[in-house]
Design an enzyme around this catalytic site. Structure first.
Site, PDB file in Angstrom:
ATOM      1  N   GLU A 153      33.168  17.809  11.920  1.00 54.35           N
ATOM      2  CA  GLU A 153      34.327  18.114  12.773  1.00 54.35           C
ATOM      3  C   GLU A 153      34.153  17.600  14.205  1.00 54.35           C
ATOM      4  O   GLU A 153      34.148  18.373  15.176  1.00 54.35           O
ATOM      5  CB  GLU A 153      34.609  19.620  12.774  1.00 54.35           C
ATOM      6  CG  GLU A 153      35.055  20.110  11.408  1.00 54.35           C
ATOM      7  CD  GLU A 153      35.307  21.611  11.351  1.00 54.35           C
ATOM      8  OE1 GLU A 153      34.854  22.329  12.261  1.00 54.35           O
ATOM      9  OE2 GLU A 153      35.944  22.060  10.390  1.00 54.35           O
ATOM     10  N   GLU A 312      36.986  21.539   3.304  1.00 59.44           N
ATOM     11  CA  GLU A 312      36.693  22.954   3.601  1.00 59.44           C
ATOM     12  C   GLU A 312      37.986  23.740   3.679  1.00 59.44           C
ATOM     13  O   GLU A 312      38.950  23.290   4.310  1.00 59.44           O
ATOM     14  CB  GLU A 312      36.034  23.112   4.982  1.00 59.44           C
ATOM     15  CG  GLU A 312      34.626  22.648   5.127  1.00 59.44           C
ATOM     16  CD  GLU A 312      34.127  22.928   6.554  1.00 59.44           C
ATOM     17  OE1 GLU A 312      34.617  23.874   7.206  1.00 59.44           O
ATOM     18  OE2 GLU A 312      33.261  22.173   7.009  1.00 59.44           O
TER      19      GLU A 312
HETATM   20  C1  GAL Z   1      34.537  24.914  10.067  1.00 56.84           C
HETATM   21  C2  GAL Z   1      33.115  24.365  10.107  1.00 56.84           C
HETATM   22  C3  GAL Z   1      32.207  25.112   9.140  1.00 56.84           C
HETATM   23  C4  GAL Z   1      32.392  26.592   9.307  1.00 56.84           C
HETATM   24  C5  GAL Z   1      33.854  26.935   9.121  1.00 56.84           C
HETATM   25  C6  GAL Z   1      34.143  28.416   9.214  1.00 56.84           C
HETATM   26  O1  GAL Z   1      35.296  24.543  11.167  1.00 56.84           O
HETATM   27  O2  GAL Z   1      33.103  23.017   9.763  1.00 56.84           O
HETATM   28  O3  GAL Z   1      30.872  24.733   9.358  1.00 56.84           O
HETATM   29  O4  GAL Z   1      31.979  26.954  10.582  1.00 56.84           O
HETATM   30  O5  GAL Z   1      34.593  26.299  10.110  1.00 56.84           O
HETATM   31  O6  GAL Z   1      35.524  28.680   9.108  1.00 56.84           O
END
Ligand code: GAL
Length: 702
Positions: A153, A312
């Protein structure tokens, strides 16, 4: 041509960030057994492991990662391998404190978290190149390796650094962009408030000043920061391409503006082999599935319409908002499959096993603290089965209906200070126009203002304050060639340097809209205006009004009251073979729908009003004529979706959602994997029943 799909992955991607270094190796065996049980096909590993992989500068310890990749490979699970460059080790910072970023206020951050990086730091670049090279050499030909996951990110949590190193780098960037310092003065309008620079050495990053700083300088600094971060991505990508040919390279985007607004994803989309995205539901009282759909559509658009991958999202609640509600039964699957409907080649999560320690121990995961006798785990297993049943949609593309213009540079410019009305929020307008289109069941592509728009019957410009001359010309040609355009107020006002286009507003769009705006008159809080239109119908606006002078456009709706009473509020201009609408106030949802409906009629965009609200219907189509219809029922009532012909339902029996009749939004109902009695591969004809909270996917015949 680089490979654009994860190597060796024959199914839709299903899995998550896997951080086994947080657990004793004995747990790994259980992990792979459960991954098999859930149908996991790929996991992302090593994203934050730099300190473990390189415990001191130049000394590597790959033993655990060797064993992990071999174990995953033995169980048929593909690997998305991280370069851990988002989390430099403490030894690095001790040696190079100058690589810690500095805020605009002059405060240098400390280490002890993640993402604490000055991207101009040459020490950081060297160290990042070192660990990337070592990983590429060691694992580039490992049989489990499917995809490289560079960094994490980019753009958050630090979007720009303001240190002296960045100041020097910024001067170089300006030199390359503008050549002479006179050209910088001209572009930034430094004649204003005596800000002129005599040499590059005098120029600083836009650090904190007692009152408003130079807007064009601030805008350029955002461009510079984005370009600098991109240089570092490219550096890693090129190493990986060279040392591990055939493995695609990605970095996980966060296209939702609420999650990251500092990255120009149009530019980044061209740099990665596969576009991947992270998306988290925001608890802001709105219909979250619409924000999700918007982020997914934007991600697909950044990928140029090609398949992309959701890398994710969450199985249930997150832990970083003020309030973090658990997802309701069936909601996770609806979220996952909404991304798939809009082009994702799978659904991945943060994270596989919920952590016991660290900052994210209260964030949901695929294997929750409560283990496998939990609702979340049962829904994860059901989703795995559902994705397996959908394998054949891989490689097909989502079919768009209309386009919305989108430009990060315009967002950056609009977020600067001292605008006519702080209550005008460009993002709110984009969300509202998107919602109006969503509620008409139209699938939206986002498009850059200078891109080819000829494929779309309708193009909406929600509030694009910054538009170049070229963009204005592009829209004019689009309309002349038969397109229908809808433009919201405060669009086309400034050029790429935040300088007002010469002449009356809206400079870049006067021509195509056939009008000028002599003045705007923002409204005070709670002030509303009434607008009267055809047949005496009336609409409501707030926040903004304007004194519009038609110069070729016809007035369709007029202000009945307010500062511009009697003047045009909504206009339409016929130009060439097309039509251009202009909306000069902030319309509420019902009013906006009336305008969008009229524009859809002009554009000949299909009426889908027969579909119930919050029943989402999206299509994917393949090159050889396969067509799929995804129907997601976000309501608490069973719904009927008319089908254009007959087909075969692929999902029922495998998954998904709440039982028919179980109200969505109560935690009471038992989550249901299978809808009892409906076998996979059910023929459907003419109409499709989608139970409350459920998802159905139909392969259409013919
Ligand atoms: C994302 C990040 C992950 C984790 C996740 C939690 O933005 O890439 O590592 O922190 O958020 O929601």
């Amino acid at each position: 041509m680089p490979q654009t799909t994860p190597k060796g992955l024959q199914r839709l991607a299903f899995g998550g960030d896997y951080n086994p270094e947080q657990w004793p190796e004995s747990v790994w065996q259980e992990d792979v057994r459960l991954m098999r049980e859930a149908g996991v096909t790929m996991v992302s590993v090593g994203i934050f492991s730099w300190a473990l992989l390189e415990p001191e500068s130049g000394r590597h310890d790959f033993g655990w990662l060797d064993r992990l990749l071999d174990l995953l490979h033995a169980h048929g699970i593909r690997v998305d391998l991280g370069t851990p460059t988002v989390a430099p080790p403490a030894w690095f910072y001790r040696a190079h404190p100058e690589a810690l970023p500095v805020t605009a206020e002059g405060m240098r951050y400390s280490y002890g978290s993640r993402g604490t990086i000055c991207h101009s730091s040459s020490a950081y670049r060297t160290a990042a190149a070192g660990i990337t090279t070592a990983l590429a050499r060691r694992y580039g030909s490992h049989p489990a390796l499917a995809l490289w996951h560079v960094h994490n990110e980019y753009g958050v949590p630090v979007s720009a650094c303001y240190c002296d190193g960045c100041a020097a780098h910024f001067r170089n960037w300006l030199h390359e962009t503008y050549g002479s310092v006179e050209a910088v003065n001209e572009a930034w309008g430094t004649a204003f408030w005596g800000q002129a620079y005599g040499s590059y050495e005098e120029i600083l990053p836009p650090r904190v000043t007692p009152t408003v700083g130079n807007p064009a300088q601030q805008l350029d600094y955002r461009r510079f920061a984005d370009a600098t971060i991109r240089e570092n991505f490219r550096m890693e990508r090129d190493i990986l391409h060279e040392l591990a040919p055939g493995i695609p390279v990605t970095t996980n985007f966060m296209t939702a503006l609420s999650q990251c607004d500092s990255i120009d994803y149009w530019a980044w989309g061209r740099e990665v082999d596969l576009v991947t995205n992270d998306h988290y539901l925001m608890t802001d009282g709105r219909r979250t599935h619409i924000n999700l759909a918007m982020a997914a559509d934007l991600t697909r658009s950044v990928a140029g319409g090609a398949p992309w991958l959701l890398l994710e999202h969450s199985t249930s609640g997150v832990n970083w908002q003020a309030r973090n509600p658990a997802k309701r039964p069936g909601e996770m699957a609806r979220n996952s499959l909404a991304h798939v409907a809009r082009g994702s080649e799978g659904a991945m999560f943060f994270q596989w096993r919920q952590s016991r320690r660290g900052a994210e121990k209260f964030h949901s995961a695929m294997v929750p603290h409560g283990g496998t006798d939990t609702r979340v785990w049962r829904e994860v297993v059901a989703l795995g089965a559902g994705l397996e049943a959908l394998e054949e949609v891989r490689g097909t593309r989502t079919v768009p209906d209309v386009a919305v213009l989108w430009d990060w540079h315009s967002w950056w410019a609009q977020s600067l200070e001292w605008r006519p009305n702080e209550a005008h929020d460009a993002r709110e307008r984009a969300d509202s126009f998107y919602e109006a289109l969503y509620d008409r069941h139209l699938t939206v592509d986002f498009a850059h203002p200078e891109s080819d728009l000829s494929a779309y019957p309708l193009v909406v410009v929600p509030a694009l304050y910054l538009m170049t001359e070229a963009a204005g010309q592009n829209l004019r040609e689009y309309v002349e060639d038969g397109g229908t355009l809808v433009v919201s107020y405060f669009s086309g006002i400034v050029d790429e340097h935040d300088a007002v286009h010469p002449g009356a507003y809206p400079g870049a769009l006067r021509d195509v809209l056939g009008l000028t705006v002599e003045e705007w008159s923002p409204l005070l809080d709670e002030q509303r205006v009434r607008i009267e239109g055809p047949g005496g119908a009336s609409l409501t606006g707030d926040v903004w009004t304007e004194f519009v002078r038609p110069r070729g456009a016809e007035t369709v709706w007029s202000y009945a009251d307010g500062p511009a009473a009697g003047g045009p509020a909504v206009t339409r201009r016929r130009l060439g073979r097309g039509t251009a609408w202009y909306v000069s106030t902030r319309l509420d949802a019902a009013s906006l729908d009336a305008i969008v409906a009229a524009a859809c009629e002009d554009a000949g965009v299909a009426e889908r009003a027969a579909l119930p609200r919050d029943v989402e219907v999206v299509r994917r189509a393949g090159d050889d004529g396969q067509r799929y219809l995804f129907a997601l029922n976000h309501t608490a009532e069973d719904a009927e979706v008319p089908l254009d012909g007959s087909g075969t339902e692929l999902l029922a029996g495998a998954v998904v959602g709440t039982a028919a009749g179980t109200p969505v939004g109560t935690a009471a109902g038992t989550p249901v994997g299978a809808t009892a009695g409906t076998p996979v591969g059910t023929p459907v004809d003419g109409k499709l029943t989608v139970p409350a909270g459920a998802v159905r996917v139909v392969r259409l015949d013919g």
